[in-house]
Design a protein around this motif. Structure first.
Motif, PDB file in Angstrom:
ATOM      1  N   ARG A  11      -4.031   2.305   2.675  1.00  0.00           N
ATOM      2  CA  ARG A  11      -2.750   2.003   1.805  1.00  0.00           C
ATOM      3  C   ARG A  11      -1.668   1.177   2.610  1.00  0.00           C
ATOM      4  N   ILE A  12      -1.557   1.672   3.851  1.00  0.00           N
ATOM      5  CA  ILE A  12      -0.671   1.062   4.815  1.00  0.00           C
ATOM      6  C   ILE A  12      -1.028  -0.208   4.962  1.00  0.00           C
ATOM      7  N   ILE A  17      10.145  -8.664   6.546  1.00  0.00           N
ATOM      8  CA  ILE A  17       9.739  -7.753   7.544  1.00  0.00           C
ATOM      9  C   ILE A  17      10.710  -7.826   8.666  1.00  0.00           C
ATOM     10  N   GLU A  18      11.156  -6.648   9.168  1.00  0.00           N
ATOM     11  CA  GLU A  18      12.038  -6.452   9.973  1.00  0.00           C
ATOM     12  C   GLU A  18      11.313  -6.639  11.260  1.00  0.00           C
ATOM     13  N   LYS A  32      -0.219  -6.196   4.017  1.00  0.00           N
ATOM     14  CA  LYS A  32      -0.597  -7.606   3.377  1.00  0.00           C
ATOM     15  C   LYS A  32       0.322  -8.178   2.383  1.00  0.00           C
ATOM     16  N   LYS A  33       0.898  -7.059   1.452  1.00  0.00           N
ATOM     17  CA  LYS A  33       2.079  -7.658   0.494  1.00  0.00           C
ATOM     18  C   LYS A  33       2.961  -8.190   1.202  1.00  0.00           C
TER      19      LYS A  33
END
Length: 678
Positions: free
Chosen positions: A533-534, A547-548, A539-540
């Motif tokens: 899930r992570i 993204i930080e 990927k999304k």
């Protein structure tokens, strides 16, 4: 005397792979050790181990989920395969040990023994099937399964004998006698724990049959002599032999004559040989047995023959099902001895040749052939067709036993244990003084690591240490050397690991952020599901979300201290629950403490991503660790747990005191660790 064949009541078949699955009451899997002649590493890992460890993910559907789940479950379970050197697999996961076996005087490791150890049960599998696709999926095989639990046990002495047999087998593998680390050291500890459990098992209850091991090892007693000693009362007058392989030509009749010595010397005697058979074009029947078996060693002895078909109609399709089962049935006056296992009806398989194989069989002394157990044994004999008229039957000559040494060159015995030390980042290669005068060792990528010239120049070191800088550990090396008759020869050199807990984790686990690590620790779902899930979320984000980049901003430090503490407290509780699960051996404990989701990993992420609160948070990690109620099993005792926990606390202390903190907090950290380590 009854002539012909024993009645076949019905075909008794089962999926051999299902034998690797435990029942719920067996508890957690602790470890397994198995032997085989031919070997398929992929089948062992993805089918056998997957069932033993209850791995739910499918490598063909989700590779990442499978790798994570395999890493997690194999890290908590010991696994070792002893395989004949000619069939040692060069490519495999380093999470399980592979020990190639070589018999210096000839012969091969041909035994098929498996010990599956759970918390509350030990299952022993003895049979004819190699750990290969044909053995476990296609062939006609035979296997005995013996479960040792708290009640209804076979004799505990059988389990002790299996341990003794494995200890003898491992003496022919590299690294035997090493007492510090590596596969042999780990295997000895595992076998010792099984032997200890065997001493605590209740005595066997009375059964319809006695059970005994028939083992064949170098310097031991032949299978024929052991059968003679095991049979009680007047000698049998009938025997049935089931074998897919026989000796070549006239040697087969010599072996048959030695075997016939088991039968009574008075009256008529019958030996029936059951072998693979097929109807050729034109209707000729071929039996895969040598012509010389038609000759008997005495006028009162009769030889009969039957065949087992190897093509079957399965759901409207013809499929090959090669006969690979090996059995012997001795009978007289309604009593029988039934032996199943790995021994072909050959001099090497029965111990009638100086350079015989290592074999293992189990024999049942059946008091009454009409009893329920007697009928069950009879059902395991494959359906056969009697050959009442041998006129026109085609017998084979010059047949080759599947256990004969292959034509390909084998790795010289001078090349012993190849060990990868993940902590030291190096390879340790054992090279004996009798190494070939010209040789060279290469990595899988083709890089030269060692040659005869440098080895001689450095004084023929028994253990050569080679730095290993590649991120990926090697599972095998390639050795090239020169032989007078063959010229240049090449063979694989299997590599094992000194300490599996020090192996680098898969990338999917090694790159977790603090937030992701806490998500895993606070989730009630299986590890591999949370990680997948992570990864999907990452990927999304890669496809469009912002993204930080600054690692200091990956944890929301703008939140109130209470909220931050609540998140960490939930993660610590999840860590505690994970650590408190039963653990069976030292390397499994180390992986829990130092692995990618253990307290050391959590502390390092806190240091990197939340430096302002790291000192206090790491101290809380250490406090939680000190409060864990450990449940050691198997060879791991409380003292062993204490040693590893104290060492982990000291590492946490270094990380906590290294983090920046106000003087008051720093004083609290020092005092806390002083209390934890006293």
């Amino acid at each position: 005397m009854k002539k012909g064949h024993r009645a076949i009541f019905k075909k008794n078949s089962a999926r051999l792979l299902d034998m690797w699955s435990g029942e719920e009451e067996f508890g957690r899997p602790l470890g397994c050790v198995t032997t085989s002649f031919t070997f398929d590493a992929e089948l062992f890992e993805e089918q056998c181990l997957a069932r033993f460890l209850s791995i739910q993910s499918n490598p063909n559907e989700s590779t990442k989920a499978y790798l994570v789940e395999r890493e997690d479950k194999l890290s908590q379970c010991f696994a070792c395969v002893l395989v004949d050197l000619a069939h040692a697999a060069p490519d495999r996961s380093l999470r399980w040990n592979l020990l190639p076996v070589t018999l210096p005087r000839g012969g091969v490791l041909h035994a098929k023994l498996t010990l599956l150890v759970w918390e509350n049960c030990i299952r022993v599998l003895i049979g004819s099937a190699n750990l290969s696709e044909p053995g476990y999926r296609r062939n006609q095989e035979v296997m005995a399964a013996l479960d040792f639990g708290q009640q209804d046990n076979p004799p505990p002495e059988l389990l002790k004998q299996c341990v003794k047999f494995l200890d003898r087998v491992r003496s022919f593998a590299p690294g035997y006698g090493r007492k510090d680390s590596g596969p042999q050291f780990a295997l000895k500890i595992f076998l010792d724990s099984i032997e200890l459990r065997a001493t605590k098992l209740p005595a066997a209850e009375k059964m319809d049959a006695e059970c005994a091991l028939i083992s064949l090892v170098p310097g031991g007693v032949s299978v024929v002599e052991q059968l003679r000693e095991l049979w009680k009362g007047p000698a049998p007058d009938q025997a049935w032999v089931l074998s897919p392989f026989f000796d070549k030509d006239q040697q087969a009749s010599v072996t048959a004559a030695s075997f016939a010595g088991l039968l009574t010397l008075r009256g008529e005697r019958l030996v029936t040989f059951t072998a693979p058979g097929v109807y050729l074009a034109g209707g000729t029947l071929q039996i895969d047995a040598p012509q010389s078996l038609k000759q008997t060693s005495h006028p009162s002895l009769e030889h009969a023959f039957s065949i087992v078909q190897q093509r079957f109609d399965v759901d409207g399709k013809e499929q090959d099902r090669a006969l690979h089962a090996k059995s012997v049935w001795l009978e007289r006056d309604g009593r029988a001895l039934y032996m199943i296992g790995s021994s072909n009806f050959t001099a090497a398989g029965l111990g009638l040749h100086p350079r015989h194989n290592i074999e293992l069989n189990v024999a049942y002394l059946i008091k009454d052939c009409t009893s329920q157990f007697g009928k069950l044994c009879s059902q395991s004999w494959p359906p056969e067709e009697s050959l009442d008229d041998l006129e026109g039957v085609l017998f084979l000559t010059g047949q080759k036993d599947s256990a004969e040494n292959p034509d390909a060159p084998l790795l010289p015995g001078a090349f012993g244990l190849a060990l990868f030390d993940a902590q030291g980042g190096r390879l340790e290669l054992e090279v004996g003084e009798n190494a070939p005068p010209t040789f060279e060792v290469f990595s899988k990528e083709g890089n030269s690591l060692l040659d005869a010239a440098s080895w001689l120049r450095d004084g023929k070191q028994k253990i050569v240490v080679i730095p290993w800088e590649d991120k990926r550990p090697p599972s095998s090396l390639e050795v090239r050397w020169q032989e007078v008759d063959r010229g240049e020869c090449t063979a694989k050199w299997v590599v094992n690991v000194a300490d599996m807990s020090a192996l680098p984790p898969p990338d999917e686990l090694g790159s977790l952020t603090l937030a992701e690590l806490m998500e895993i620790l606070t989730s009630a779902r299986p590890l591999h599901e949370v990680v997948v899930r992570i990864l999907e979320r990452r990927k999304k984000n890669d496809l469009g979300a912002t993204i930080e980049i600054d690692p200091h901003k990956k944890v929301d430090t703008s939140q109130y201290l209470l909220r931050r503490m609540r998140r960490v407290a939930q993660a610590l509780e999840g860590m505690r629950e994970r650590l408190q699960q039963p653990v069976g051996f030292t390397e499994a404990l180390r992986w829990r403490l130092r692995g990618p989701i253990g307290p050391i990993a959590l502390a390092r992420r806190l240091s990197e991503e939340d430096p302002d609160g790291a000192a206090f948070m790491i101290t809380e990690v250490a406090t939680t660790l000190s409060e864990v109620q450990w449940r050691p099993l198997g060879s791991l005792g409380k003292s062993g747990v204490t040693v590893e926990v104290v060492e982990t606390l000291r590492e946490l202390q270094k990380l906590a005191t290294k983090a920046s903190a106000p003087s008051g907090l720093a004083k609290y950290v020092r005092a806390s660790f002083k209390e934890l380590l006293k």
